[in-house]
Design an enzyme around this catalytic site. Structure first.
Site, mmCIF file in Angstrom:
data_model
loop_
_atom_site.group_PDB
_atom_site.id
_atom_site.type_symbol
_atom_site.label_atom_id
_atom_site.label_comp_id
_atom_site.label_asym_id
_atom_site.label_seq_id
_atom_site.Cartn_x
_atom_site.Cartn_y
_atom_site.Cartn_z
ATOM 1 N N HIS A 1 -3.983 -5.044 0.018
ATOM 2 C CA HIS A 1 -3.620 -5.498 1.363
ATOM 3 C C HIS A 1 -3.674 -7.029 1.437
ATOM 4 O O HIS A 1 -4.763 -7.587 1.580
ATOM 5 C CB HIS A 1 -4.571 -4.886 2.390
ATOM 6 C CG HIS A 1 -4.351 -3.427 2.582
ATOM 7 N ND1 HIS A 1 -3.499 -2.918 3.524
ATOM 8 C CD2 HIS A 1 -4.841 -2.371 1.908
ATOM 9 C CE1 HIS A 1 -3.468 -1.602 3.431
ATOM 10 N NE2 HIS A 1 -4.287 -1.235 2.463
ATOM 11 N N GLU B 1 -2.886 -8.870 3.836
ATOM 12 C CA GLU B 1 -3.348 -9.283 5.179
ATOM 13 C C GLU B 1 -4.866 -9.198 5.315
ATOM 14 O O GLU B 1 -5.430 -9.653 6.314
ATOM 15 C CB GLU B 1 -2.642 -8.448 6.258
ATOM 16 C CG GLU B 1 -3.159 -7.023 6.459
ATOM 17 C CD GLU B 1 -2.656 -6.003 5.438
ATOM 18 O OE1 GLU B 1 -2.074 -6.419 4.405
ATOM 19 O OE2 GLU B 1 -2.862 -4.799 5.663
ATOM 20 N N CYS C 1 0.841 -1.207 0.000
ATOM 21 C CA CYS C 1 0.000 0.000 0.000
ATOM 22 C C CYS C 1 0.876 1.258 0.000
ATOM 23 O O CYS C 1 1.574 1.519 -0.960
ATOM 24 C CB CYS C 1 -0.999 -0.039 1.165
ATOM 25 S SG CYS C 1 -2.328 1.170 1.006
#
Lengths: 210, 260
Positions: free
Chosen positions: A184, A186, A79
């Protein structure tokens, strides 16, 4: 060892836990003198580009990140961490343009006024080349994005994936040991964990001087 | 292309899922974290926790839940219910939530939206708006406390105001359709979605597959949310997603093998 750079730009707990879940444990680093112990470095982060550059510089981490990159060790920007690889951002920070790490030639731009900004949600990535980071990832799979700015590399060699948000934008870059992804991992469920596991394998395979 | 999202909502009281569920394979079907992890596996795009506790200990329990969720769930999650101050917002985000949702507190003090957006970014501030059609006024008005309190605020203007204050998303629940399972409030959703430039999540009224499609195609919703329908497995996230894909709606496909 994989180190996650903590420079005060967002909660890194999810990133740390996602690496753990992926089977590639990583440690959160707050002291730049520990970066040298890491074969792989992850630069995450959300927020303002200018403040991020400021934080990195003040903590003495900008130098340590550049040293890691200069040594040719694996690096993953996520990001804002992707955007920081670029030469400059048009994000307003009291001036028109803020210098980044300058690893990838190009700039960081804001999405146009005709789009919903930030882009929030799941969108597809289309790979334009083969890359070990995307091993086992089907083309056009969905990953999770939250961002108002996107990167525009001037050198097409850097482009790894593109994503359609109105016009296509570059959603990840790679060259040699350097990777940067706008989405992202995650927060991208199994696909995201696979990408982190792939980065873990890249780091495991890394040998100095190779 | 940006996908339309399917979002299960979990009502949580004192750290437990309210009403229980029909998920026999879970070790503890009342644990919101375990349930959220299962929704992650089944292809849910996000999870929303709505805390309805009234006890004094609620804050600690809620923060603990957010922390455990951040460790085990790898899709975005939102926490709402009882958030009144910037400190509340900060604590929940710090515990690992991706977004917070505010409702009554935003109506009572709209500046909270601006403070939250300036402090943490618009992307993590969801404003929940509960509405009801008022025939005498011929407009939707904002209600609070599960629809028991009227505010007199016109809903479309309020939606535009929350966007201007910095809200990143609107979670719209119609009290006219909520719990009835006869479909989302398409008119209210379309009216609000057409009046703002931030994503609108439709909530309240899903009972069958067509309702999800209609909320997106006719209601112009960016995301569809349902609670008991998923918990009691009247429909699964996977069924909804496969149906929407068959309708030609851009949706992230559900995982193979996990039907929940």
């Amino acid at each position: 060892m994989i180190g996650i750079v903590d420079y005060g730009m967002g909660n890194l707990r999810s990133v740390e836990k996602a690496f753990e879940k992926a089977g590639s444990p990583a440690v959160v680093l707050q002291e730049p003198d520990r970066f040298g112990d890491c074969s792989g470095l992850v630069l995450p982060g959300v927020g303002a580009f200018g403040r991020a550059v400021d934080n990195l510089t003040r903590a003495g981490m900008k130098r340590a990140v550049l040293d890691h990159l200069a040594a040719g060790k694996p690096f993953l920007g996520i990001c804002l961490g992707l955007q920081l690889l670029f030469s400059e951002s048009e994000e307003n920070f009291g001036q028109d343009s803020v210098p980044g790490l300058g690893i990838v030639p190009g700039r960081v731009r804001r999405f146009g006024p005709d789009l919903k900004v930030p882009q929030i949600g799941w969108n597809q990535i289309h790979a334009v080349k083969n890359d070990p980071l995307l091993a086992g990832i089907p083309d056009k799979c969905y990953v999770y994005f939250v961002h108002s700015y996107y990167v525009e590399p001037t050198d097409a060699d850097w482009v790894l994936t593109t994503t359609d948000y109105g016009p296509d934008f570059v959603s990840s870059v790679s060259k040699g040991p350097v990777w940067g992804i706008q989405f992202h991992p995650e927060k991208s469920s199994d696909i995201g964990l696979t990408i982190l596991r792939n980065f873990g394998a890249i780091v495991d395979d890394y040998h100095p001087g190779s | 292309m940006l996908a339309k999202r399917v979002i299960p909502c979990l009502d949580v009281k004192d750290g437990r899922v309210v009403k229980g569920t029909n998920f026999v394979e879970l070790r503890d079907a009342g644990d919101p974290v375990e349930l959220a992890a299962m929704y992650d596996k089944s292809g849910a795009d996000e999870v929303v926790f709505l805390d309805i506790s009234a006890s004094q200990e609620r804050r600690g329990t809620l923060l603990d839940m957010a922390r455990r969720t951040a460790e085990q769930v790898f899709i975005p999650f939102t926490v709402g219910g009882g958030i009144r101050t910037v400190a509340d917002i900060r604590d929940i985000l710090k515990a690992g939530a991706d977004k917070i949702s505010i409702n009554t507190a935003a109506v009572q003090r709209p500046e909270l939206i601006r403070e939250g957006a300036e402090g943490f970014g618009s992307q993590c501030i969801v404003v929940a708006i509960d509405v009801r059609w008022i025939p005498q006024a011929q407009e939707w008005q904002v209600v609070t406390h599960g629809g028991t309190q009227e505010t007199g605020r016109e809903a479309v203007a309020w939606a535009q105001e929350v966007e201007a204050l910095g809200a990143g998303e609107i979670l719209l629940t119609s009290m006219d359709t909520d719990g009835v399972k006869d479909g989302y409030d398409l008119k209210a959703t379309a009216a609000i979605s057409g009046a703002v430039n931030i994503p609108v999540i439709a909530s309240g009224g899903a009972g069958k597959l067509e309702h999800f499609r209609d909320a997106i195609t006719m209601g112009k919703a960016d995301a569809v949310l349902a609670a008991s329908l998923f918990h009691f497995r009247e429909l699964t996230v996977k069924e909804v997603k496969e149906y929407l894909i068959a309708c030609g709606i851009p949706v992230r496909p559900a995982a193979e093998g996990v039907d929940a």
